[in-house]
Design an enzyme around this catalytic site. Structure first.
Site, short mmCIF file in Angstrom:
data_model
loop_
_atom_site.label_atom_id
_atom_site.label_comp_id
_atom_site.label_asym_id
_atom_site.label_seq_id
_atom_site.Cartn_x
_atom_site.Cartn_y
_atom_site.Cartn_z
N ASP A 53 48.39 -50.45 22.71
CA ASP A 53 47.25 -51.09 22.05
C ASP A 53 46.78 -52.30 22.84
O ASP A 53 47.59 -53.05 23.40
CB ASP A 53 47.70 -51.57 20.66
CG ASP A 53 46.81 -51.05 19.55
OD1 ASP A 53 45.70 -50.58 19.84
OD2 ASP A 53 47.25 -51.11 18.39
N GLU A 80 40.14 -51.24 19.44
CA GLU A 80 39.41 -51.14 18.18
C GLU A 80 37.93 -51.45 18.38
O GLU A 80 37.57 -52.35 19.15
CB GLU A 80 39.98 -52.15 17.17
CG GLU A 80 41.40 -51.82 16.74
CD GLU A 80 41.93 -52.81 15.71
OE1 GLU A 80 41.16 -53.63 15.17
OE2 GLU A 80 43.15 -52.75 15.45
N GLU A 87 40.85 -44.86 10.84
CA GLU A 87 41.78 -45.51 9.90
C GLU A 87 41.05 -45.93 8.63
O GLU A 87 39.96 -46.51 8.67
CB GLU A 87 42.42 -46.75 10.55
CG GLU A 87 43.34 -47.50 9.57
CD GLU A 87 44.26 -48.52 10.20
OE1 GLU A 87 44.26 -48.65 11.44
OE2 GLU A 87 44.98 -49.19 9.44
O1 KIV Z 1 48.66 -50.92 15.54
C1 KIV Z 1 48.88 -49.81 15.04
O2 KIV Z 1 49.99 -49.47 14.63
C2 KIV Z 1 47.75 -48.89 14.93
C3 KIV Z 1 47.96 -47.62 14.19
C4 KIV Z 1 48.01 -47.89 12.74
C5 KIV Z 1 46.94 -46.62 14.52
O3 KIV Z 1 46.71 -49.20 15.41
#
Ligand code: KIV
Length: 277
Positions: free
Chosen positions: A87, A119, A190
């Site tokens: 991420d 995101e 989400e």
């Molecule tokens: O940070 C995370 O765990 C996520 C998932 C919920 C998709 O973005």
């Protein structure tokens, strides 16, 4: 029988085309990543949820690129089959496309990830295009985007209202198309109503991976702490616990404390220097 072949970025498109559901879980360390990889998970995500479930923060905002890299390395060391996605934390991609490129590159170079996730919709499409132009695979993420917690006024389901404003129904479809056109290889949906997730899944060529987005996405993702019953705090309605590890761990710790206090642990079988040991 599970297919043992390494999962790579293009495989997700093939899975969508074949109607094979994509499985994804978050992981933050070597031990759990190894368990999930050996169980046959398709994608391991070092989510910025790290801030909340591992670091105990109230939102995902505080986690840093360095911290994601630290955990991504552990997960990448355990990976044999799964695709590893890291991420991009808050403010690691919003300041400029150049900044995003540098940070995404670090997640691959230093963290061992094979792709990044970020995101946002229309407003981050140019950044997604900048990354994909230099072959950094990007997974998008729209709907309830936890980095927007303050704008949303909490972790609230999105896409319930008609309109083109942030988080509205038509806008989410436009966001999905913008991320697809920017070259993302997959899209997390989400916290949106199931019928809207079905519509988006049918309306884009890239696979969608849902969390709180109903059964008609091309795949599903859960945060491992929710899936294993390890969360001590609030568990969202959409998260299913397949185990109760918090209870197991608490029971184990209680038994250990009792045995040490009553001197029944360690027993002779745990000691060196006794006959037969
Ligand atoms: O940070 C995370 O765990 C996520 C998932 C919920 C998709 O973005």
């Amino acid at each position: 029988m599970m297919n043992q072949a390494k999962v790579r970025v293009p495989d997700l498109a093939r899975m969508k085309a074949a109607g094979t559901p994509i499985t994804m879980l978050t992981a933050y360390d070597f031990a759990f990543a190894k368990i999930f990889d050996e169980a046959g998970i398709d994608v391991l995500l070092i989510g910025d949820s790290l801030a909340m479930v591992v670091q105990g923060a109230e939102s995902t905002l505080p986690v840093t690129v360095d911290e994601i890299i630290y955990h991504a390395r552990m997960v990448a060391r355990a990976r044999k089959r799964a695709l590893v996605v890291a991420d991009m934390p808050f403010l690691s991609f919003q300041v400029s496309a150049e900044d995003a490129l540098r940070n995404a590159g670090r997640l691959l170079k230093e963290g061992g990830a094979e792709a990044v996730k970020l995101e946002g919709g229309i407003f981050v499409a140019e950044t997604v295009a900048r990354l994909t132009r230099v072959d950094i695979p990007v997974m998008g993420h729209i709907g309830l985007t936890p980095q927007s917690v303050h704008r949303m006024g909490g972790h609230r389901v999105q896409g319930r209202r008609e309109g083109r404003g942030p988080g509205c129904r038509e806008r989410l479809m436009e966001d999905a198309r913008a991320i697809e056109q920017a070259g993302a290889f997959a899209l997390v949906l989400e916290g949106i109503p199931a019928p809207l997730a079905r519509e988006i899944t049918a309306g884009v060529s890239i696979p969608t991976i849902g969390i709180g987005a109903g059964p008609d996405c091309d795949g599903q993702v859960l945060v491992m702490h929710d899936m294993l019953g390890l969360s001590s705090s609030f568990v969202p309605r959409f998260a299913k616990s397949y185990a109760n590890l918090a209870q197991e761990a608490s029971g184990a710790a209680t038994a250990y404390i009792r045995e040490v206090r009553e001197r029944s642990f360690p027993g002779p079988e745990h000691c060196y220097g006794f006959k037969g040991a």
